[in-house]
Design an enzyme around this catalytic site. Structure first.
Site, PDB file in Angstrom:
ATOM      1  N   ASP A   1      -4.320   7.128   8.913  1.00  0.00           N
ATOM      2  CA  ASP A   1      -5.281   6.330   9.171  1.00  0.00           C
ATOM      3  C   ASP A   1      -4.978   5.510  10.052  1.00  0.00           C
ATOM      4  O   ASP A   1      -5.584   4.474  10.742  1.00  0.00           O
ATOM      5  CB  ASP A   1      -5.952   5.690   8.077  1.00  0.00           C
ATOM      6  CG  ASP A   1      -4.888   4.768   7.485  1.00  0.00           C
ATOM      7  OD1 ASP A   1      -3.770   4.728   7.850  1.00  0.00           O
ATOM      8  OD2 ASP A   1      -5.322   4.094   6.292  1.00  0.00           O
TER       9      ASP A   1
ATOM     10  N   HIS B   1      -1.210   4.036   7.614  1.00  0.00           N
ATOM     11  CA  HIS B   1      -0.739   4.652   6.501  1.00  0.00           C
ATOM     12  C   HIS B   1      -0.405   6.057   6.576  1.00  0.00           C
ATOM     13  O   HIS B   1      -0.888   6.715   7.685  1.00  0.00           O
ATOM     14  CB  HIS B   1      -1.399   4.426   5.228  1.00  0.00           C
ATOM     15  CG  HIS B   1      -2.048   3.174   5.046  1.00  0.00           C
ATOM     16  ND1 HIS B   1      -3.211   2.562   5.236  1.00  0.00           N
ATOM     17  CD2 HIS B   1      -1.258   2.018   4.286  1.00  0.00           C
ATOM     18  CE1 HIS B   1      -3.255   1.273   4.951  1.00  0.00           C
ATOM     19  NE2 HIS B   1      -2.162   1.034   4.344  1.00  0.00           N
TER      20      HIS B   1
ATOM     21  N   SER C   1       0.614  -1.068   0.200  1.00  0.00           N
ATOM     22  CA  SER C   1      -0.141  -0.003   0.117  1.00  0.00           C
ATOM     23  C   SER C   1       1.004   1.331   0.198  1.00  0.00           C
ATOM     24  O   SER C   1       0.472   2.358  -0.197  1.00  0.00           O
ATOM     25  CB  SER C   1      -0.913   0.007   1.374  1.00  0.00           C
ATOM     26  OG  SER C   1      -0.011  -0.110   2.334  1.00  0.00           O
TER      27      SER C   1
END
Ligand code: NAG
Ligand code: NAG
Ligand code: NAG
Length: 392
Positions: free
Chosen positions: A346, A349, A39
């Site tokens: 979050d 991340h 990610s």
């Protein structure tokens, strides 16, 4: 004297020509970016998988709110390190492979192709599933990404010798990868001693893929290390009641950061071996750990507030503003007023502000070894954002 329209035109033309040349010089370092990872680098692959299968994409709106106002497939509020890198090299945003493949575009991937997938692991997903078996994982591990790369080569670059040239002229980003192999068991509160034996296996996969890429003609590669995971709001929350040791300056969990350093030390030792065997290949180690630790050590210097250092910007939790059962964009839309003053977006991340700061310290600063900017000087990145094209 009033300048004639011809001379104004001439001046404009010169200016254009000049800026074009600057661009061209920068561009000459690499003709393309090829990216593998998770990610931290995915620009839309998992989002595409989500639209064609029953895979769950965890980064819907408000992700992307500070970029184009909606989710882009990136797990952050704006842009990622790879976006700043592409811009600074004068290249287009790096296209997610699965989306471009769907629209038939091999040629559109000639200046950049991204195989990174949110949630991807270094180790095979069925192996990890069998080991920690709690929920099904998406089959997108590093070896799978490499197999996509091999499959897609003919449509991107033609025959074997042309592809060898293509790979040789590309900057290859091998990671960030491996973090999820550890984060999965961490998110379940597993002990570090249980997870430590997996470090050797994770690094073995990274090195094996690195060797394959070199054998295929890679000449310039960036291999990032692991993050100081003991500073993640998610890890801080999960282990809050475990009587762990905290770093008095940063407030991060000491043992988790030591674990990341353990991974990084082992990775760097292996990279040194590969460098000796391949003196013509530039293998750059990207020190994600220290590039972030400088922020955690003196957040104000980088524009982050005290509150924004260990609390998630988007989250619904008490201490650290993180709750695993009420995550950002899922059940929770509680977003901080100034995301640029928060390190974590979050809880798992980072914010665009953090990625931008990391980009500078890595690609225009000292946190890549050998230094990136001495291999290839980059353009300064714009303040207001890049020209938004259809490539988002
Ligand atoms: C995962 O994907 C790879 C490459 O596409 C494939 O060879 C493999 O069989 C898949 N594994 C599973 C468990 O589906
Ligand atoms: C590969 O394709 C190029 C044209 O793009 C051609 O000039 C070259 O001869 C081909 N090489 C081989 C080994 O087929
Ligand atoms: C997380 O949210 C759930 C559901 O609202 C709540 O029951 C739980 O106590 C919360 N956990 C923490 C650690 O705040």
């Amino acid at each position: 004297m009033v300048p004639s329209s011809a001379s104004i035109l001439h001046a404009c033309f010169l200016l254009l020509f000049w800026s074009d040349r600057l661009y061209a010089n920068v561009n000459e370092c690499y003709s393309s970016i090829i990216s593998f990872g998770d990610s931290i680098a995915d620009t839309g692959n998992l989002k595409k998988l989500d639209s064609i299968s029953d895979v769950w994409f965890p980064c819907p709106t408000p992700y992307g709110q500070n970029f184009i106002g909606q989710t882009t497939g990136r797990c952050t509020n704006g842009r990622l390190i790879i976006d700043f890198l592409a811009e600074s090299l004068g290249l287009p945003l790096v296209q997610p492979y699965l989306r471009a493949k769907g629209s038939g575009g091999g040629a559109s991937l000639r200046q950049g192709v991204n195989y990174a997938v949110v949630g991807a692991t270094a180790l095979d997903s069925s192996f990890l599933e069998a080991k920690w078996h709690n929920y099904p994982m998406v089959n997108t591990s590093l070896e799978v990404q490499l197999s996509w790369f091999k499959q897609s080569l003919p449509s991107i670059c033609g025959n074997t010798s042309d592809c060898r040239n293509f790979i040789g002229r590309s900057l290859i980003l091998l990671g960030h990868i491996g973090g999820n192999d550890y984060n999965l068991p961490f998110s379940e509160g597993k002990k570090i001693d249980e997870i430590k034996p997996y470090v050797t296996l994770v690094i073995k996969v990274i090195i094996s893929v690195l060797n394959e890429l070199i054998a295929m003609g890679a000449r310039s590669l960036v291999v990032p290390g692991n993050f100081p995971v003991g500073c993640f709001p998610s890890v801080l929350t999960v282990y809050e009641s475990h009587n762990e040791e905290y770093d008095p300056i940063t407030g991060c969990l000491t043992k988790f950061n030591e674990f990341a350093e353990y991974h990084n030390t082992m990775l760097q030792a292996k990279l040194n071996q590969i460098r000796e065997l391949n003196p013509n290949v530039v293998i750059m180690y990207a020190d994600y750990y220290n590039s972030l630790m400088q922020i955690y050590n003196s957040p104000h210097e980088y524009g982050f507030t005290k509150k924004g250092t260990l609390n998630a910007c988007c989250g619904c939790g008490e201490q650290y503003n993180f709750n695993m059962t009420r995550i950002c964009g899922g059940e929770c839309f509680n977003i901080c007023d100034e995301p640029d003053t928060y390190v974590s977006w979050d809880g798992m991340h980072f914010t665009e502000a953090t990625y931008k700061s990391m980009f500078k310290s890595l690609f225009q600063g000292p946190y890549i070894t050998p230094e990136f900017y001495s291999q290839c000087p980059t353009k300064p990145i714009s303040q207001v954002g890049i020209t938004l094209s259809k490539s988002i």
